[in-house]
Design an enzyme around this catalytic site. Sequence first.
Site, PDB file in Angstrom:
ATOM      1  N   ARG A  65       0.852  -1.204   0.000  1.00  0.00           N
ATOM      2  CA  ARG A  65       0.000   0.000   0.000  1.00  0.00           C
ATOM      3  C   ARG A  65       0.883   1.248   0.000  1.00  0.00           C
ATOM      4  NH1 ARG A  65      -2.101   2.185   4.490  1.00  0.00           N
ATOM      5  NH2 ARG A  65      -2.486   0.207   5.523  1.00  0.00           N
ATOM      6  N   TYR A 122     -15.726  16.493 -16.591  1.00  0.00           N
ATOM      7  CA  TYR A 122     -16.138  15.084 -16.611  1.00  0.00           C
ATOM      8  C   TYR A 122     -17.166  14.873 -15.491  1.00  0.00           C
ATOM      9  CZ  TYR A 122     -16.049  10.129 -15.576  1.00  0.00           C
ATOM     10  OH  TYR A 122     -16.429   8.846 -15.291  1.00  0.00           O
ATOM     11  N   ASP A 196      -6.448  18.696 -15.357  1.00  0.00           N
ATOM     12  CA  ASP A 196      -6.684  17.318 -15.786  1.00  0.00           C
ATOM     13  C   ASP A 196      -6.224  17.224 -17.244  1.00  0.00           C
ATOM     14  OD1 ASP A 196      -7.738  14.952 -16.828  1.00  0.00           O
ATOM     15  OD2 ASP A 196      -9.429  14.964 -15.428  1.00  0.00           O
ATOM     16  N   LYS A 221      -7.059   5.895 -19.692  1.00  0.00           N
ATOM     17  CA  LYS A 221      -7.312   6.329 -21.064  1.00  0.00           C
ATOM     18  C   LYS A 221      -6.051   6.170 -21.923  1.00  0.00           C
ATOM     19  CE  LYS A 221     -11.226   7.066 -19.171  1.00  0.00           C
ATOM     20  NZ  LYS A 221     -11.344   8.074 -18.162  1.00  0.00           N
TER      21      LYS A 221
HETATM   22  N1  LCS Z   1     -10.823  12.843 -15.868  1.00  0.00           N
HETATM   23  C1  LCS Z   1     -11.346  12.749 -17.105  1.00  0.00           C
HETATM   24  C2  LCS Z   1     -11.117  13.862 -18.070  1.00  0.00           C
HETATM   25  C3  LCS Z   1     -12.069  11.622 -17.465  1.00  0.00           C
HETATM   26  O1  LCS Z   1     -12.555  11.559 -18.700  1.00  0.00           O
HETATM   27  C4  LCS Z   1     -12.273  10.587 -16.508  1.00  0.00           C
HETATM   28  C5  LCS Z   1     -13.049   9.368 -16.827  1.00  0.00           C
HETATM   29  C6  LCS Z   1     -11.727  10.733 -15.226  1.00  0.00           C
HETATM   30  C7  LCS Z   1     -10.986  11.866 -14.954  1.00  0.00           C
HETATM   31  C8  LCS Z   1     -11.892   9.698 -14.159  1.00  0.00           C
HETATM   32  O2  LCS Z   1     -11.010   8.656 -14.377  1.00  0.00           O
HETATM   33  P1  LCS Z   1     -11.270   7.130 -13.922  1.00  0.00           P
HETATM   34  O3  LCS Z   1     -11.511   7.153 -12.457  1.00  0.00           O
HETATM   35  O4  LCS Z   1     -12.464   6.652 -14.662  1.00  0.00           O
HETATM   36  O5  LCS Z   1     -10.007   6.454 -14.292  1.00  0.00           O
HETATM   37  N2  LCS Z   1     -13.809   9.501 -17.992  1.00  0.00           N
HETATM   38  C9  LCS Z   1     -14.626   8.611 -18.501  1.00  0.00           C
HETATM   39  C10 LCS Z   1     -15.362   8.840 -19.670  1.00  0.00           C
HETATM   40  O6  LCS Z   1     -15.398   9.895 -20.291  1.00  0.00           O
HETATM   41  N3  LCS Z   1     -16.004   7.764 -19.994  1.00  0.00           N
HETATM   42  O7  LCS Z   1     -15.837   6.773 -19.047  1.00  0.00           O
HETATM   43  C11 LCS Z   1     -14.960   7.255 -18.011  1.00  0.00           C
END
Ligand code: LCS
Length: 405
Positions: A65, A122, A196, A221
């Site tokens: 952790r 988001y 971000d 992503k």
């Molecule tokens: N920031 C952005 C710009 C995102 O598009 C997402 C997830 C996150 C943070 C959060 O990340 P995660 O915890 O999912 O790794 N965006 C998504 C989307 O547009 N479609 O599915 C998830």
Amino acid sequence: MMTGAEMGDKGRRRMATEAIHAGEVHDASGAHISPIYQTSTFTFADMAAVEARAAGESDAYMYSRGGNPGRTALASKLAALEGGGAADVSAEIFASGMSAISAALMGLAKAGDHIVTQQVLYGSADHLISDVLTGFGVSNSRVAGLVPDALERELEQHPETTVVYLETPANPTMAVIDIAATVEIAHAAGARVVVDNTFATPVLQRPLDLGADVVVHSTTKFINGHGTVIGGAVISNDEALMTDEIASLIRYTGGVPSPFDCWLTNLGLKTLPLRMRQHSSNGMAVAQFLEGHPAVAATSYPGLASHPQHDLASRQMDGFGALIAFDLGSYEAASRFLERLELCSLAVSLGNVDTLIEHPASMTHAVVPPEEREASGITDGLIRISVGLEDAADIIADLDQALRV
Ligand code: LCS
């Protein structure tokens, strides 16, 4: 902005080289590819080794952790890319983008503090800021586009602001924010800027070079790129923030990724510069096709001259990426189109080698209240596509057949 070539000119390795070699673990086994250290705990040879660690004389791993070699490897590679090789930039890897964003915001905003964001974010980040952090005494307000004059006024009205939080390009509308201008205004008011950088990645945009204090990523992503892992990262050149707040938050809130997930993400990251070039080239081809199609009411892609911030995007970015928002005018037209697609997958997420397409109002941004969706430009006819690495002609052919009435 410093390009990959300039990184090399400064005596550092260029980005494509760093993506492959930075942070790699080469242990005594001689394994060429970093091993997966699939272990929860680490052994100590004797109490002298335990005492040396406790005294801060050794950075031996103790418990996964707190840290794991594969996580350190991925953090070093990502820090090298976001920081352009600068030695003072470090990263912490999280189990999701949301846990990374939570840690960045919890590290910088305490009870009584205020966060200013752009209007469109988001969906889950929007919800975290407007409905979760408020429960811990952190308030927030929105400034559409973080337009400089309006941002200055908002910061005057909220001197308790500690963070200006932004996404650029923004999910899902592809609105672009001026990072350097935001940094200048926020810093003058004593606030930090968190960017971000999920949509652009360090290949196309490096916010730390533009003065931002913290970069966050959903590594789910483009960083991973192959759709196999949920993950996140916080990257900063503020050493005190990284050690006192972020390292503490990951340890005590415990949102850590598995060794295997770090390994997969590290493997994906090696081809990021190559993938982003092809994503950008396919993205431009698809954006031009959509813009020219009579059934498409509006197309938003920073690489198109018609994008309201095209000049800013051209200055701020080294390419325009894979994400495009386009409007078919109504929910009915959008849903008919989405159901006809054969090659493109109807799915959330983005940044994969495969083309993914979704309906923000009922998928990624369903958690955002309808009146706020409207204020953010998330209409019922809006579709978001993450253009993959298939042949652009095949992607366009699929969109074309699904757009036919
Ligand atoms: N920031 C952005 C710009 C995102 O598009 C997402 C997830 C996150 C943070 C959060 O990340 P995660 O915890 O999912 O790794 N965006 C998504 C989307 O547009 N479609 O599915 C998830």
